[in-house]
Structures are given as structure tokens and as C-alpha cells.
Design a protein around this motif. Structure first.
Motif, PDB file in Angstrom:
ATOM      1  N   SER A  89      -3.402  -6.239  10.714  1.00 31.53           N
ATOM      2  CA  SER A  89      -3.170  -5.597   9.423  1.00 31.53           C
ATOM      3  C   SER A  89      -2.866  -4.124   9.633  1.00 31.53           C
ATOM      4  O   SER A  89      -3.180  -3.550  10.668  1.00 31.53           O
ATOM      5  CB  SER A  89      -4.380  -5.760   8.501  1.00 31.53           C
ATOM      6  N   VAL A  90      -2.238  -3.540   8.621  1.00 26.67           N
ATOM      7  CA  VAL A  90      -1.916  -2.117   8.631  1.00 26.67           C
ATOM      8  C   VAL A  90      -2.278  -1.570   7.259  1.00 26.67           C
ATOM      9  O   VAL A  90      -1.949  -2.166   6.236  1.00 26.67           O
ATOM     10  CB  VAL A  90      -0.414  -1.866   8.903  1.00 26.67           C
ATOM     11  N   VAL A  91      -2.959  -0.433   7.272  1.00 23.80           N
ATOM     12  CA  VAL A  91      -3.294   0.244   6.022  1.00 23.80           C
ATOM     13  C   VAL A  91      -2.576   1.586   6.025  1.00 23.80           C
ATOM     14  O   VAL A  91      -2.682   2.363   6.974  1.00 23.80           O
ATOM     15  CB  VAL A  91      -4.812   0.460   5.881  1.00 23.80           C
ATOM     16  N   VAL A  92      -1.832   1.826   4.961  1.00 26.15           N
ATOM     17  CA  VAL A  92      -1.132   3.093   4.793  1.00 26.15           C
ATOM     18  C   VAL A  92      -1.654   3.728   3.512  1.00 26.15           C
ATOM     19  O   VAL A  92      -1.714   3.079   2.458  1.00 26.15           O
ATOM     20  CB  VAL A  92       0.397   2.884   4.681  1.00 26.15           C
ATOM     21  N   VAL A  93      -2.023   4.991   3.598  1.00 24.06           N
ATOM     22  CA  VAL A  93      -2.429   5.755   2.422  1.00 24.06           C
ATOM     23  C   VAL A  93      -1.459   6.922   2.337  1.00 24.06           C
ATOM     24  O   VAL A  93      -1.354   7.713   3.279  1.00 24.06           O
ATOM     25  CB  VAL A  93      -3.884   6.256   2.543  1.00 24.06           C
ATOM     26  N   CYS A  94      -0.736   7.000   1.227  1.00 19.92           N
ATOM     27  CA  CYS A  94       0.251   8.072   1.101  1.00 19.92           C
ATOM     28  C   CYS A  94       0.336   8.570  -0.335  1.00 19.92           C
ATOM     29  O   CYS A  94      -0.074   7.890  -1.275  1.00 19.92           O
ATOM     30  CB  CYS A  94       1.617   7.629   1.608  1.00 19.92           C
ATOM     31  N   GLU A  95       0.911   9.756  -0.478  1.00 24.47           N
ATOM     32  CA  GLU A  95       0.998  10.392  -1.795  1.00 24.47           C
ATOM     33  C   GLU A  95       1.964   9.675  -2.735  1.00 24.47           C
ATOM     34  O   GLU A  95       1.770   9.656  -3.938  1.00 24.47           O
ATOM     35  CB  GLU A  95       1.414  11.859  -1.628  1.00 24.47           C
ATOM     36  N   GLY A  96       3.014   9.072  -2.200  1.00 26.63           N
ATOM     37  CA  GLY A  96       4.031   8.465  -3.044  1.00 26.63           C
ATOM     38  C   GLY A  96       3.823   7.002  -3.352  1.00 26.63           C
ATOM     39  O   GLY A  96       4.728   6.331  -3.857  1.00 26.63           O
ATOM     40  N   ALA A  97       2.644   6.473  -3.098  1.00 28.76           N
ATOM     41  CA  ALA A  97       2.400   5.041  -3.266  1.00 28.76           C
ATOM     42  C   ALA A  97       2.414   4.580  -4.716  1.00 28.76           C
ATOM     43  O   ALA A  97       2.398   3.382  -4.980  1.00 28.76           O
ATOM     44  CB  ALA A  97       1.072   4.651  -2.616  1.00 28.76           C
ATOM     45  N   ASP A  98       2.490   5.493  -5.650  1.00 26.58           N
ATOM     46  CA  ASP A  98       2.561   5.082  -7.058  1.00 26.58           C
ATOM     47  C   ASP A  98       4.001   4.770  -7.478  1.00 26.58           C
ATOM     48  O   ASP A  98       4.247   4.347  -8.601  1.00 26.58           O
ATOM     49  CB  ASP A  98       1.951   6.147  -7.969  1.00 26.58           C
ATOM     50  N   GLN A 118       5.621  -8.171   6.797  1.00 28.65           N
ATOM     51  CA  GLN A 118       5.334  -7.216   5.730  1.00 28.65           C
ATOM     52  C   GLN A 118       4.067  -7.565   4.950  1.00 28.65           C
ATOM     53  O   GLN A 118       3.433  -6.677   4.380  1.00 28.65           O
ATOM     54  CB  GLN A 118       6.529  -7.111   4.770  1.00 28.65           C
ATOM     55  N   ASN A 119       3.668  -8.834   4.954  1.00 31.43           N
ATOM     56  CA  ASN A 119       2.492  -9.222   4.169  1.00 31.43           C
ATOM     57  C   ASN A 119       1.166  -8.729   4.761  1.00 31.43           C
ATOM     58  O   ASN A 119       0.128  -8.821   4.114  1.00 31.43           O
ATOM     59  CB  ASN A 119       2.450 -10.736   3.966  1.00 31.43           C
ATOM     60  N   VAL A 120       1.159  -8.197   5.982  1.00 36.24           N
ATOM     61  CA  VAL A 120      -0.075  -7.665   6.562  1.00 36.24           C
ATOM     62  C   VAL A 120      -0.215  -6.160   6.307  1.00 36.24           C
ATOM     63  O   VAL A 120      -1.182  -5.543   6.731  1.00 36.24           O
ATOM     64  CB  VAL A 120      -0.173  -7.955   8.079  1.00 36.24           C
ATOM     65  N   ILE A 121       0.737  -5.583   5.594  1.00 34.67           N
ATOM     66  CA  ILE A 121       0.746  -4.138   5.340  1.00 34.67           C
ATOM     67  C   ILE A 121       0.224  -3.871   3.933  1.00 34.67           C
ATOM     68  O   ILE A 121       0.754  -4.405   2.951  1.00 34.67           O
ATOM     69  CB  ILE A 121       2.165  -3.561   5.499  1.00 34.67           C
ATOM     70  N   LYS A 122      -0.806  -3.053   3.832  1.00 36.94           N
ATOM     71  CA  LYS A 122      -1.386  -2.670   2.543  1.00 36.94           C
ATOM     72  C   LYS A 122      -1.150  -1.179   2.341  1.00 36.94           C
ATOM     73  O   LYS A 122      -1.402  -0.371   3.236  1.00 36.94           O
ATOM     74  CB  LYS A 122      -2.898  -2.963   2.500  1.00 36.94           C
ATOM     75  N   ILE A 123      -0.689  -0.837   1.154  1.00 40.98           N
ATOM     76  CA  ILE A 123      -0.334   0.551   0.864  1.00 40.98           C
ATOM     77  C   ILE A 123      -1.142   1.021  -0.342  1.00 40.98           C
ATOM     78  O   ILE A 123      -1.207   0.327  -1.365  1.00 40.98           O
ATOM     79  CB  ILE A 123       1.171   0.678   0.564  1.00 40.98           C
ATOM     80  N   TYR A 124      -1.726   2.209  -0.200  1.00 40.23           N
ATOM     81  CA  TYR A 124      -2.568   2.761  -1.263  1.00 40.23           C
ATOM     82  C   TYR A 124      -2.192   4.205  -1.556  1.00 40.23           C
ATOM     83  O   TYR A 124      -1.718   4.932  -0.687  1.00 40.23           O
ATOM     84  CB  TYR A 124      -4.050   2.705  -0.839  1.00 40.23           C
ATOM     85  N   LEU A 125      -2.446   4.594  -2.782  1.00 40.86           N
ATOM     86  CA  LEU A 125      -2.169   5.953  -3.235  1.00 40.86           C
ATOM     87  C   LEU A 125      -3.224   6.900  -2.708  1.00 40.86           C
ATOM     88  O   LEU A 125      -4.438   6.650  -2.830  1.00 40.86           O
ATOM     89  CB  LEU A 125      -2.137   6.006  -4.776  1.00 40.86           C
TER      90      LEU A 125
END
Length: 128
Positions: A89-98, A118-125
Motif C-alpha cells: 500500500s501507499v499513503v499520500v498526504v498532500c495539500e491538493g487532495a481535495d 492504483q487501488n493500493v494507493i490512498k490519498i488524503y488531504l
């Protein structure tokens, strides 16, 4: 006889004073231990804040820098969870996730960079 009668009393006094000295040393040691323990509990580590700092690996840093180059992403942090064989899995936290467009671009870029689905990638604001 006076000398003999005084000797046991003096020995008892010496034993009592040695016993009291040992008790005082033990109490002092326990007191210091209690003070130290209390200080550690209530002060904690002053070098860290409320936030937990997680060091990114070289790969995670490269991906974060890559993502920050994409329009709208802003500041990014990445954590890759992997076994020897594959990326789990991959977790990305970024400013533009909204922004949906940004999320799609981030998901696509991370998938391409790591060669993973792509389904193992989670993106959060990222919080402000």
C-alpha cells in the motif's frame, strides 16, 4: 560495673543510629527515584512535539518531490508499505487532495513510479 553496664547501651545506640542512617539513605533514594519518575511522566521528552515525526525513505522522498512538481498537489508526504516481493500500500498526504483532478494525477503518478496497482494507493488531504 559502670563500664560494663554502659557498653550494651552504647552498642544499642550505635546500632540504632546505623539503622536510622540506612533508613534515611533508603528513603532518600526512593525519594529521588520518585522525583525522577514524576519528572519523566509529566515533562516527557521536550524535543518532540505532539506530532509524531516519521522519516521518509529515499524512495518516499523521491516520490514526494515528484508529486510536488505536479500542478495543484502542493506539499506532499508519502509512505510506502512493502514486502520483499511487492508494494502492499501507499499513503499520500498532500495539500491538493481535495481536488479530484489532482487526486487522479497523484494516483497515476505513484502507480507509475512504483509499478503498482492504483487501488493500493490512498490519498488524503493535508491539514492546514
Amino acid at each position: 560495673m559502670n563500664n560494663w553496664s554502659n557498653q550494651p547501651t552504647e552498642k544499642k545506640k550505635n546500632r540504632l543510629s546505623i539503622g536510622k542512617a540506612k533508613d534515611l539513605l533508603i528513603l532518600a533514594g526512593l525519594g529521588l527515584a520518585l522525583i525522577f519518575a514524576s519528572w519523566k511522566i509529566f515533562q516527557g521528552d521536550t524535543k518532540t512535539s505532539d506530532k509524531t515525526v516519521i522519516s521518509m525513505t529515499a524512495t518516499e522522498q523521491k516520490i514526494a518531490r515528484l508529486l510536488e512538481e505536479i500542478d495543484g498537489v502542493g506539499d506532499a508526504s508519502v509512505i510506502v508499505c512493502e514486502t520483499e516481493e511487492e508494494v502492499k500500500s501507499v499513503v499520500v498526504v498532500c495539500e491538493g487532495a481535495d481536488n479530484l483532478r489532482v487526486m487522479l494525477n497523484v494516483r497515476e503518478a505513484v502507480s507509475a513510479a512504483l509499478g503498482t496497482e492504483q487501488n493500493v494507493i490512498k490519498i488524503y488531504l493535508k491539514k492546514e
